[in-house]
Design a protein around this motif. Sequence first.
Motif, short mmCIF file in Angstrom:
data_model
loop_
_atom_site.label_atom_id
_atom_site.label_comp_id
_atom_site.label_asym_id
_atom_site.label_seq_id
_atom_site.Cartn_x
_atom_site.Cartn_y
_atom_site.Cartn_z
N THR A 80 0.70 -1.28 0.15
CA THR A 80 0.09 0.11 0.05
C THR A 80 0.84 1.19 0.22
O THR A 80 0.49 2.23 -0.75
N GLU A 123 1.85 2.25 -3.67
CA GLU A 123 1.00 2.89 -4.22
C GLU A 123 1.22 4.41 -4.66
O GLU A 123 1.44 5.05 -3.92
N CYS A 137 -0.19 7.47 -2.49
CA CYS A 137 -0.60 6.89 -1.05
C CYS A 137 0.63 7.98 -0.38
O CYS A 137 1.99 8.13 -0.62
N TYR A 159 0.48 5.45 5.50
CA TYR A 159 -0.48 4.37 5.58
C TYR A 159 0.04 3.60 6.97
O TYR A 159 1.26 2.98 6.95
N GLU A 196 -4.57 6.61 7.30
CA GLU A 196 -4.24 6.73 5.71
C GLU A 196 -4.11 8.24 5.34
O GLU A 196 -5.12 8.80 5.70
N TRP A 203 -3.96 10.03 1.39
CA TRP A 203 -4.06 9.93 -0.13
C TRP A 203 -3.75 11.26 -0.77
O TRP A 203 -4.52 12.25 -0.05
N ASP A 241 -7.21 8.43 -5.67
CA ASP A 241 -6.23 7.65 -5.23
C ASP A 241 -6.87 6.26 -4.40
O ASP A 241 -6.43 5.38 -4.25
N LEU A 242 -7.54 6.70 -3.23
CA LEU A 242 -8.27 5.88 -2.36
C LEU A 242 -9.06 5.02 -3.33
O LEU A 242 -9.14 3.73 -2.86
N HIS A 301 -6.94 2.45 -4.60
CA HIS A 301 -6.45 1.55 -3.76
C HIS A 301 -7.27 0.47 -3.45
O HIS A 301 -6.85 -0.84 -3.18
N THR A 342 -7.09 -2.43 -5.89
CA THR A 342 -5.77 -3.21 -5.76
C THR A 342 -6.01 -4.70 -5.79
O THR A 342 -6.50 -5.21 -4.92
#
Length: 98
Positions: free
Chosen positions: A30, A33, A36, A39, A55, A57, A62-63, A66, A69
């Motif tokens: 994570t 990524e 990110c 995290y 987290e 971002w 982007d979240l 995520h 993924t």
Amino acid sequence: MSIDVVAVITAKPGSEDAVREALRGLVAPTREEAGCLGYDLSESAAAPGTFVTVEKWNDPSDLDLHMQTPHIQSALAVLGSELAAAPAIHPLKPLVVG
């Protein structure tokens, strides 16, 4: 516009070790990524078996990426039967004070 997120993941009684190890395995991929900015994974000292990710971002999109993924989808599929409830995902909205 960056976004902060807190996720709360609660293991079923007896599944704490399996959930803990699976979540630990998500941290490194994570953090790699795109988008990110941070995290971190913790476990509640007051409620063992309750795990929290904090987290950050770069953008809400982007979240969204995520969550799609392979490492997240795989973990959710494996952990689904080990969790007491679905993960509670909390995108945060800053409050302006004074």
